[in-house]
Design a protein around this motif. Sequence first.
Motif, mmCIF file in Angstrom:
data_model
loop_
_atom_site.group_PDB
_atom_site.id
_atom_site.type_symbol
_atom_site.label_atom_id
_atom_site.label_comp_id
_atom_site.label_asym_id
_atom_site.label_seq_id
_atom_site.Cartn_x
_atom_site.Cartn_y
_atom_site.Cartn_z
ATOM 1 N N PHE A 116 0.846 -1.326 -0.163
ATOM 2 C CA PHE A 116 -0.008 0.228 -0.115
ATOM 3 C C PHE A 116 0.931 1.169 -0.050
ATOM 4 C CE2 PHE A 116 0.674 -1.709 4.381
ATOM 5 C CZ PHE A 116 1.231 -0.411 4.828
ATOM 6 N N SER A 117 0.304 2.347 -0.562
ATOM 7 C CA SER A 117 1.040 3.663 -0.543
ATOM 8 C C SER A 117 0.081 4.812 -0.499
ATOM 9 C CB SER A 117 2.149 3.580 -1.602
ATOM 10 O OG SER A 117 1.359 3.421 -2.804
ATOM 11 N N TRP A 118 0.468 6.101 -0.171
ATOM 12 C CA TRP A 118 -0.313 7.085 -0.743
ATOM 13 C C TRP A 118 0.663 8.285 -0.686
ATOM 14 C CZ3 TRP A 118 0.805 4.829 4.011
ATOM 15 C CH2 TRP A 118 1.242 5.504 5.020
ATOM 16 N N HIS A 119 0.062 9.386 -1.261
ATOM 17 C CA HIS A 119 0.711 10.631 -1.581
ATOM 18 C C HIS A 119 -0.139 11.854 -1.116
ATOM 19 C CE1 HIS A 119 2.862 13.887 -3.740
ATOM 20 N NE2 HIS A 119 3.827 12.984 -3.685
ATOM 21 N N PRO A 120 0.466 12.801 -0.685
ATOM 22 C CA PRO A 120 -0.711 14.220 -0.352
ATOM 23 C C PRO A 120 -1.186 15.035 -1.312
ATOM 24 C CG PRO A 120 1.786 14.560 0.117
ATOM 25 C CD PRO A 120 1.786 12.916 -0.328
ATOM 26 N N GLU A 121 -0.847 14.551 -2.840
ATOM 27 C CA GLU A 121 -1.108 15.311 -3.772
ATOM 28 C C GLU A 121 -1.796 14.421 -4.894
ATOM 29 O OE1 GLU A 121 2.088 17.861 -5.203
ATOM 30 O OE2 GLU A 121 2.164 19.024 -3.273
ATOM 31 N N ASP A 122 -2.694 14.930 -5.553
ATOM 32 C CA ASP A 122 -3.285 14.302 -6.749
ATOM 33 C C ASP A 122 -2.381 14.236 -8.032
ATOM 34 O OD1 ASP A 122 -5.603 13.667 -5.675
ATOM 35 O OD2 ASP A 122 -6.650 15.343 -6.171
ATOM 36 N N PRO A 123 -2.177 13.282 -8.887
ATOM 37 C CA PRO A 123 -1.422 13.424 -9.966
ATOM 38 C C PRO A 123 -2.114 14.509 -10.798
ATOM 39 C CG PRO A 123 -1.948 11.175 -9.404
ATOM 40 C CD PRO A 123 -2.663 11.939 -8.375
ATOM 41 N N GLN A 124 -1.044 15.094 -12.129
ATOM 42 C CA GLN A 124 -1.892 15.900 -12.930
ATOM 43 C C GLN A 124 -2.436 15.149 -13.924
ATOM 44 O OE1 GLN A 124 -1.660 19.403 -12.752
ATOM 45 N NE2 GLN A 124 -0.848 18.745 -10.409
ATOM 46 N N HIS A 125 -1.872 13.900 -14.349
ATOM 47 C CA HIS A 125 -2.561 12.951 -15.299
ATOM 48 C C HIS A 125 -2.267 11.614 -15.077
ATOM 49 C CE1 HIS A 125 1.440 13.021 -16.997
ATOM 50 N NE2 HIS A 125 1.484 14.455 -16.929
ATOM 51 N N GLU A 126 -2.851 10.569 -15.654
ATOM 52 C CA GLU A 126 -2.848 9.203 -15.463
ATOM 53 C C GLU A 126 -1.308 8.604 -15.441
ATOM 54 O OE1 GLU A 126 -5.303 7.516 -14.373
ATOM 55 O OE2 GLU A 126 -7.014 8.514 -14.834
ATOM 56 N N THR A 127 -0.392 9.347 -16.289
ATOM 57 C CA THR A 127 0.853 8.495 -16.300
ATOM 58 C C THR A 127 1.874 9.418 -15.879
ATOM 59 O OG1 THR A 127 0.778 9.572 -18.675
ATOM 60 C CG2 THR A 127 0.245 7.309 -18.317
ATOM 61 N N GLY A 128 1.551 10.485 -14.719
ATOM 62 C CA GLY A 128 2.531 11.297 -14.231
ATOM 63 C C GLY A 128 2.514 11.347 -12.856
ATOM 64 N N LEU A 129 2.417 10.207 -12.167
ATOM 65 C CA LEU A 129 2.638 9.948 -10.531
ATOM 66 C C LEU A 129 3.703 10.443 -9.934
ATOM 67 C CD1 LEU A 129 0.939 6.432 -10.504
ATOM 68 C CD2 LEU A 129 -0.324 8.503 -10.880
ATOM 69 N N PRO A 130 3.510 11.321 -9.049
ATOM 70 C CA PRO A 130 4.769 11.801 -8.145
ATOM 71 C C PRO A 130 4.967 10.535 -7.258
ATOM 72 C CG PRO A 130 2.820 12.670 -7.353
ATOM 73 C CD PRO A 130 2.249 12.141 -8.674
ATOM 74 N N PHE A 131 6.355 10.379 -6.952
ATOM 75 C CA PHE A 131 6.737 9.243 -6.217
ATOM 76 C C PHE A 131 6.295 9.392 -4.603
ATOM 77 C CE2 PHE A 131 10.646 7.479 -3.587
ATOM 78 C CZ PHE A 131 10.160 6.217 -3.389
ATOM 79 N N HIS A 132 5.774 8.346 -4.008
ATOM 80 C CA HIS A 132 5.235 8.517 -2.658
ATOM 81 C C HIS A 132 6.028 8.678 -1.546
ATOM 82 C CE1 HIS A 132 6.510 4.200 -2.802
ATOM 83 N NE2 HIS A 132 5.660 3.992 -3.590
ATOM 84 N N GLY A 133 7.291 8.204 -1.894
ATOM 85 C CA GLY A 133 8.444 8.302 -0.931
ATOM 86 C C GLY A 133 8.505 7.120 0.063
ATOM 87 N N ASP A 134 9.518 7.003 0.848
ATOM 88 C CA ASP A 134 9.875 5.837 1.430
ATOM 89 C C ASP A 134 8.728 5.818 2.709
ATOM 90 O OD1 ASP A 134 11.974 4.912 -0.072
ATOM 91 O OD2 ASP A 134 13.385 5.958 0.822
#
Length: 519
Positions: A116-134
């Motif tokens: 499982f993972s999560w990120h505090p921000e939404d991606p700008q598009h479907e193929t531009g996911l920011p790295f969730h970090g360690d």
Amino acid sequence: VLDSNGVFELFWKYNNTHITFEAHVKTLGYVGFGLSPHGQMFPADVVIGWVKDGTVHFKDRHSTGHYEPIIDKSQDWILLSGKEENGKTILKFVRKLRTCDKDDRSIEEGTTKVIFSWHPEDPQHETGLPFHGDSNKGAKNLLLLSPAQHRHLPADAIKFDFVNKQTLIPNKDTYYHCTPYRLPKLDKKHHMVMFEPTIEKGHEDFVHHIIVYKCPAHVNYTDAMLANEYECYANDYKHPMELRDCTSSAFLAWAVGGGPMYMPEKVGFPLGDDDDSGVFILETHYNNPTLKSGVIDSSGLRMYYTPTLRKIDGDTLYTGLAVYEMQVIPPGYPKFASTGYCSSECTSKRLGHLPEGIHVFAVFPHSHLLGHAVRNRIVRNGEELMINDDENYDFDYQEARLMNKEFIIKAGDTIKTQCIYKSDDKDHITVGGISTRQEMCIGFLMYYPKVDFGICASIPQYNQYLDDKTQHKPAKLRELLNARDWKNETVRAEFQKVTDETMHVMSCGSHQGYKMVSF
């Protein structure tokens, strides 16, 4: 709750064909969830979703490396709903237990490793996911297809703790500590309905497993016999001979990664009846590979029992391989099978008076570091039937699991407990034994109605190499096998065949003790 900070909550339900998940995650960015063979972020079968401007974005993907997961051509994870609420992203989705997509993982009974993972921000598009970090990721073992326990204690439940009494853990790799206990005298029959571990904080890495044994009722246990704690398998004066037969009857069993165990509402383990001595042995396996000194422990098991009797008496049956050095796992095997047996002669002897058989309602598999799978099965009229298989057994997640459907064992059945070991990264032979670095292959079967049947396990004899006159059999067997070239596939195949066909010596035990017989 999947993570230690309570960020990622997961709910699920299942039927014979599908499983539905609902993730509640404390983020207004994206959420990732998936299934992984090894608990790593790749390779894995994953979904990633988020809610942006009231629109839910959700894709079935698969990961193959340290980069963004690839969107699957076949979208087999189906979104049911999604929303943002009170600072959380909530996604509900469903998929078949088994799909035809090569990029998906099947969901089977037994241990499943979820990531499982999560990120505090939404991606700008479907193929531009920011790295969730360690820090915003994790993995957890779950029994996705096991029934949920009914977590309820009766109002009149009584608590009793089997705990170590400020035990000093020696600075040795493996240590088994035994503490005798006498239960407060009961004026009538009671039922044990739940037990749970009480592991001292900070000692989780030291406590490997705990078993509470119930001592036979035919012995008069004096206070002097129960006065001393002792090293369980040491032959010294602190280990009274009268307590040695206690290990033929496991009453409670727990191992690393396990949680509380609630009995089904109709089942209770009897206390205070005519078969109850009131005397128990708490056995704790301490694992201390760094040889740390000065650690004092009070971990143990807590049980709850009630005078309000349930419908049926239950009990635990030890099956598999007896713990002994004649169990041998050579190096070099991606998969090596060791099997312990309970013969049809033994089940006929113990269950012959019970034509309806015993009902297995839960299984607790136990192996050590090389264990890759544990299979509990029977052979009836030449047909092999599955009780419970865990093809993804994990040493760090040894949880008792309720059965989706109770399994009936009848007189004349042969019980098989098979462990699959992975030893291809080893350069030496591993044998059966009490150390974590040795191996075990045990299936504790929780069942009802209770009968006089405590242990049914076997020891391979390797009669193809050794005869009855051979002295010091374990050492002689290792001497023979150490001369083999285990990198040779033919050698490995030949030894697996020998292991599968060897004679076994078997223990067929009542609650009053056991004896060994050949078959």
